[in-house]
Structures are given as structure tokens and as C-alpha cells.
Design an enzyme around this catalytic site. Structure first.
Site, PDB file in Angstrom:
ATOM      1  CE  LYS A  83      -4.326   0.885   2.482  1.00  0.00           C
ATOM      2  NZ  LYS A  83      -4.933   0.731   3.811  1.00  0.00           N
TER       3      LYS A  83
HETATM    4  C1  E4P Z   1      -8.331   1.679   3.875  1.00  0.00           C
HETATM    5  O1  E4P Z   1      -7.507   0.984   3.352  1.00  0.00           O
HETATM    6  C2  E4P Z   1      -8.135   2.381   5.141  1.00  0.00           C
HETATM    7  O2  E4P Z   1      -7.416   1.536   5.987  1.00  0.00           O
HETATM    8  C3  E4P Z   1      -9.423   2.699   5.867  1.00  0.00           C
HETATM    9  O3  E4P Z   1     -10.552   2.311   5.109  1.00  0.00           O
HETATM   10  C4  E4P Z   1      -9.499   4.066   6.417  1.00  0.00           C
HETATM   11  O4  E4P Z   1     -10.727   4.234   7.083  1.00  0.00           O
HETATM   12  P1  E4P Z   1     -11.005   5.434   8.099  1.00  0.00           P
HETATM   13  O5  E4P Z   1     -11.154   6.692   7.321  1.00  0.00           O
HETATM   14  O6  E4P Z   1     -12.279   5.059   8.785  1.00  0.00           O
HETATM   15  O7  E4P Z   1      -9.824   5.483   9.023  1.00  0.00           O
END
Ligand code: E4P
Length: 217
Positions: A83
Site C-alpha cells: 500500500k
Molecule cells: C483503507 O484501506 C483504510 O485503511 C481505511 O478504510 C481508512 O478508514 P477510516 O477513514 O475510517 O480510518
């Protein structure tokens, strides 16, 4: 639509995985922090548990360092998706890491143009953050719809991974629009099973059943 679980909590992943509901997992530095676990150890455990892609996020900000971290994370298991953030350096890192045959999830996407660039550099997944757009009074679902339209216009095969999902409606809308994947916290996935009319109906059935005096077992 594929379901990824947005957590680094092993027990929660295992429970959903046993139900066949886990097509993959996403983590991020905040989720690793919340788990209290070592990133390399917990990521390996998750990869051993689930068959699908497991996103593990780099924390460097320069492309060269992101690439080095990404290679290390990719070495944990064959099902790692590295990522990287949607910055210029992140796009450079995506290009190199995807060219080397790694799955790459480009995260922190907040515009259709950013998603277009991620597809150009070979991202496997683009992660538009719905909830965080809603937080600033911009409809996150509009972004999912725009990216779906643009990717379909040109036949990009980057998968739309609807992220920052906070409500069951985000899941329904993502499915209606045609997101390839949603990633949601375990609590949101459990809530998909809930409906007040189910609870009320069950209460009536149980009350009537008690009046029959019968038993099945
Ligand atoms: C996605 O890969 C992220 O880890 C996640 O969906 C972020 O979510 P949040 O905005 O609720 O922290």
C-alpha cells in the site's frame, strides 16, 4: 463484490474468514498502532490466515524508500498488496513495485484525477476514502461513481476498493455503483446482517412458539 476487512485484529479476521466473508484484508499504520502488534509479525499471521490480498502500508515518504519498504513487505507472503499513498512519490513507487510483479494498493485517494493517475502507473487497487470525504461534507459516493465511469470509459483494470467505509449504506451504495471491492471494519460487516424488522419478527415468532408448548429437540 469482494469484501476486504479493514483491521489488523486477528480474532475478528478469523471469525469472518470462517464464514467465508473475507476476500482480503487492509491495514494501515493507524490500524497497526491500534492492534499493538509488530507490523511484520501481525501481517504474516494475517497472510497465513486468509487467501486473498493483504494490504500492508509503507511509511516512507520518498519513492526510493517506499520501494525498499514495499519490497520488504512484499517478501512477507505471496498475497501481500503493497500500500502506497497517493502522492507523486507514491505513484513512482507504484510504477516500480507493480512492474516487479507486486500487487499495489494506492491509498488516500480523494479525487477522480488521482484515481486516473493510479491506473496509469499500474495500481492493482485504488482506495478512494468515502467516510473522510463525508467528514468534510463532500459526498464520498460521488467519487466512487466518477472513478467507475472513468475506468470503464477506458477499460482500466485497476480495481476500485471503496475504503473508509463507516456505514452499511456505504456498502449498499458501493455495490450499486459497482465498486470491485469494499473494505470495512468488522463491526460494519456484522451490521449488514441487522434489520429491526428481523428482530421484531423473530420476537413475535418466539412468543407464538412458546404458546404452542412444542419443542423441536
Ligand atoms: C483503507 O484501506 C483504510 O485503511 C481505511 O478504510 C481508512 O478508514 P477510516 O477513514 O475510517 O480510518
Amino acid at each position: 463484490m469482494k469484501f476486504f476487512v479493514d483491521t489488523a485484529e486477528i480474532d475478528a479476521i478469523a471469525e469472518l474468514n470462517d464464514l467465508g466473508m473475507v476476500d482480503g484484508v487492509t491495514t494501515n499504520p493507524s490500524l497497526i498502532m491500534k492492534s499493538g502488534r509488530d507490523i511484520l509479525e501481525v501481517t504474516k499471521e494475517i497472510c497465513d490466515l486468509v487467501d486473498g490480498p493483504v494490504s500492508a502500508e509503507v511509511v516512507a515518504t520518498k519513492a526510493e524508500d517506499m520501494i525498499a519498504e514495499g519490497r520488504k513487505l512484499a517478501g512477507i507472503a505471496d498475497n501481500i498488496a503493497v500500500k502506497v499513498p497517493l502522492t507523486w512519490d507514491g505513484l513512482k513507487a507504484c510504477k516500480v513495485l507493480s512492474s516487479e510483479g507486486n500487487m499495489v494498493n494506492v491509498t488516500l485517494c480523494f479525487s477522480a484525477n488521482q484515481a486516473l493517475l493510479a491506473a496509469k502507473v499500474g495500481a492493482t487497487f485504488i482506495s478512494p476514502f468515502i467516510g473522510r470525504l463525508d467528514d468534510i461534507d463532500i459526498d464520498g459516493m460521488d467519487l466512487i461513481a466518477d472513478i467507475r465511469l472513468i475506468y470503464d470509459n477506458y477499460g482500466y483494470d485497476t480495481q476500485i476498493l471503496a475504503a473508509s467505509i463507516r456505514t452499511v449504506n456505504h456498502v449498499t451504495e458501493s455495490a450499486r455503483i459497482g465498486a470491485d471491492v469494499i473494505t470495512a471494519p468488522p463491526g460494519v460487516i456484522r451490521k449488514l446482517a441487522e434489520h429491526p424488522l428481523t428482530d421484531n419478527g423473530l420476537a413475535v415468532f418466539m412468543a407464538d412458539w412458546a404458546k404452542t408448548g412444542q419443542k423441536i429437540l
